[in-house]
Design an enzyme around this catalytic site. Structure first.
Site, PDB file in Angstrom:
ATOM      1  N   HIS A  70      29.476  55.259 -51.860  1.00 48.30           N
ATOM      2  CA  HIS A  70      28.475  54.896 -52.867  1.00 48.30           C
ATOM      3  C   HIS A  70      28.368  56.746 -52.837  1.00 48.30           C
ATOM      4  CE1 HIS A  70      24.748  53.375 -54.739  1.00 48.30           C
ATOM      5  NE2 HIS A  70      24.060  55.209 -54.221  1.00 48.30           N
ATOM      6  N   HIS A  78      18.939  51.667 -46.301  1.00 44.65           N
ATOM      7  CA  HIS A  78      18.843  52.935 -45.401  1.00 44.65           C
ATOM      8  C   HIS A  78      16.946  53.260 -44.784  1.00 44.65           C
ATOM      9  CE1 HIS A  78      17.810  54.356 -49.869  1.00 44.65           C
ATOM     10  NE2 HIS A  78      17.512  55.596 -49.286  1.00 44.65           N
ATOM     11  N   GLU A 120      10.642  59.696 -49.954  1.00 40.70           N
ATOM     12  CA  GLU A 120      10.733  59.286 -51.161  1.00 40.70           C
ATOM     13  C   GLU A 120       9.306  59.303 -52.148  1.00 40.70           C
ATOM     14  OE1 GLU A 120      14.215  57.414 -51.316  1.00 40.70           O
ATOM     15  OE2 GLU A 120      15.453  58.379 -49.875  1.00 40.70           O
ATOM     16  N   HIS A 165       8.676  55.212 -50.394  1.00 41.26           N
ATOM     17  CA  HIS A 165       8.998  54.922 -49.279  1.00 41.26           C
ATOM     18  C   HIS A 165       9.507  56.279 -47.844  1.00 41.26           C
ATOM     19  CE1 HIS A 165      11.172  52.233 -52.169  1.00 41.26           C
ATOM     20  NE2 HIS A 165      10.339  51.708 -51.524  1.00 41.26           N
ATOM     21  N   HIS A 196      14.333  50.776 -46.477  1.00 44.07           N
ATOM     22  CA  HIS A 196      14.186  50.211 -48.289  1.00 44.07           C
ATOM     23  C   HIS A 196      15.089  50.710 -48.485  1.00 44.07           C
ATOM     24  CE1 HIS A 196      13.725  54.587 -47.926  1.00 44.07           C
ATOM     25  NE2 HIS A 196      14.894  55.068 -48.694  1.00 44.07           N
TER      26      HIS A 196
END
Length: 438
Positions: A289, A332, A338, A362, A368
């Site tokens: 990913h 992460h 963010e 976050h 999160h």
């Protein structure tokens, strides 16, 4: 007609509303056509490198000094905050989420309907940003506005808005964005009823297209899909107001005419719009990913290479094909902060509780990732190719901590139980059994 626009690439554009209004071969003729005034509108220091130097020449009915009369301070916009805005509330740090901002129940125009959620950096040294929401139900008619503190990236979520600017008219609907440069005078009209959305106020270097690196010449946001308006002007002789945001405070002046009087212009400092559906995403086609940076539409660079003052990132419809891979965003912690919003549909990592018009925050180093139900689904699903459709989320991401405003901390839309979405992530470890995902 609109023209393709390349933000941050120094390209020059020209347009006119009357034939011959735009002088050829010179910027400031002694006697411009139609009795117009020549005026330079600069968005960069005069001695910036050629590729970074941004300015436009405007040919207008009156010079802007006639639009900037005697100013008076005003306190009419108490919920629009600027950085530094520290100690504004008593809410402890944590992962946060909000329901959609309610539509106003009294007459509220676009500027009056702005509410600041977070601030970051320092407006006086021109670094950082602020994240706002807006909700409005009436158009601006004789009121106008410009922001001396930064450019505005506007993300509509419900209802279309028309930005009537001194350099032309731009209409944006949900699924599109508009960027209004620092210092641009404009008013906002509602196209089809009440509106709601998000704004990123960028104090730092202007938004530009990110470098593609190994991706090469294509994909992500393509320059040809950015559009800027043709010249439009208004010769209106009646009382108007101009409101200015300057170093975090607001000032107003009364004038006897419309300030939207540019008949022609040329240059590379202009408002523009972008249709998010034209973004060409890239991703993993075998396994793993990639970082969310592959979804960067625009970036406002800092002085440190690879570390953005702001990244504007979207999560659009796309195919997921990776094998043996946890496909939603992984759990992460990172140094970036963010601020996330949802324009339509569902977000694949938060199928419950994060709804169109909602917000999550976050901040740096606060963990999160997918909620418990999202984790269960992604861990057990048959990994066939699947297309995420009817979705559009975005993120205002910055290197700086985003400080919460009192409005954000105390509004009724705050979800006080948000952190409980991870409560169902039970302990699974068993050192005697390998691969048990029951």
């Amino acid at each position: 007609m609109t023209l393709s626009y390349m933000p941050g690439f120094g390209n020059d554009f020209e347009t006119e509303s009357l034939p011959g209004a735009l002088p050829q071969g010179r910027n400031s003729p002694q006697q411009p056509a139609y009795g117009l005034y020549a005026e330079q509108f600069s968005g960069s220091p005069f001695t910036a490198p050629r590729g970074a130097n941004e300015r436009s020449w405007l040919y207008r009915i009156r010079p802007s000094v006639r639009h900037h009369g005697r100013f008076k301070a005003t306190t009419a916009y108490p919920e629009w905050k600027s950085a530094p805005n520290i100690g504004d509330n008593e809410l402890a740090i944590g992962q946060l989420r909000w329901n959609p901002t309610p539509m106003p129940n009294v007459e509220t125009d676009f500027i009056s309907g702005i509410r600041t959620m977070t601030t970051a950096g320092d407006i006086y040294t021109q670094v950082g940003m602020a994240a706002h929401v807006y909700a409005a139900n009436v158009s601006m008619v004789d009121d106008h506005f410009f922001n001396a503190d930064g450019e505005l990236l506007v993300v509509p979520q419900e209802g279309g808005v028309r930005f009537v600017t001194e350099m032309g008219v731009i209409e944006v609907q949900p699924g599109e964005i508009a960027v209004l440069p620092r210092g641009l005078t404009f008013k906002v009209e509602l196209i089809d009823g009440p509106v709601r959305g998000y704004i990123c106020e960028n104090y730092g270097a202007k938004f530009t297209l990110p470098d593609r690196g190994p991706i090469g010449a294509n994909c992500l946001a393509n320059p040809r899909d950015f559009k800027t308006p043709v010249a439009w002007f208004e010769e209106k002789e009646k009382p108007c107001r101009l409101v200015v945001k300057w170093c975090g405070s607001f000032h107003v002046t009364e004038i006897d005419h419309s300030p939207l009087d540019v008949v022609a212009w040329h240059g590379n400092y202009a408002p523009y719009k972008y249709d998010l559906s034209t973004y060409s995403p890239v991703g993993a086609i075998l396994f793993d990913h990639p970082d969310p940076s592959i979804f960067t539409v625009l970036t406002a660079p800092s002085g440190e290479e690879g570390t953005a003052n702001i990244d504007f990132v979207i999560f659009p419809p796309r195919w997921l094909v990776a094998e043996d891979t946890f496909r939603p965003p992984w759990y992460h912690r990172n140094i970036m902060s963010e601020f996330m919003g949802l324009i339509r549909g569902q977000y694949d990592a938060k199928e419950e509780g994060f709804v169109p018009g909602g917000i999550s925050l976050h901040n740096m180093m606060l963990a999160h990732g997918p909620d418990a139900s999202g984790f269960e689904k992604a861990s057990k699903v048959d990994l066939k190719p699947v297309k995420l459709e009817n979705t559009m989320a975005f993120m205002f991401e910055t290197r700086f901590p985003q400080m919460l405003t009192r409005y954000a901390a105390e509004t009724d839309t705050l979800q006080h139980d948000y952190v409980d979405c991870w409560a169902g992530l039970r302990k699974r470890f068993d050192g005697t059994v390998r691969g048990d995902w029951t």
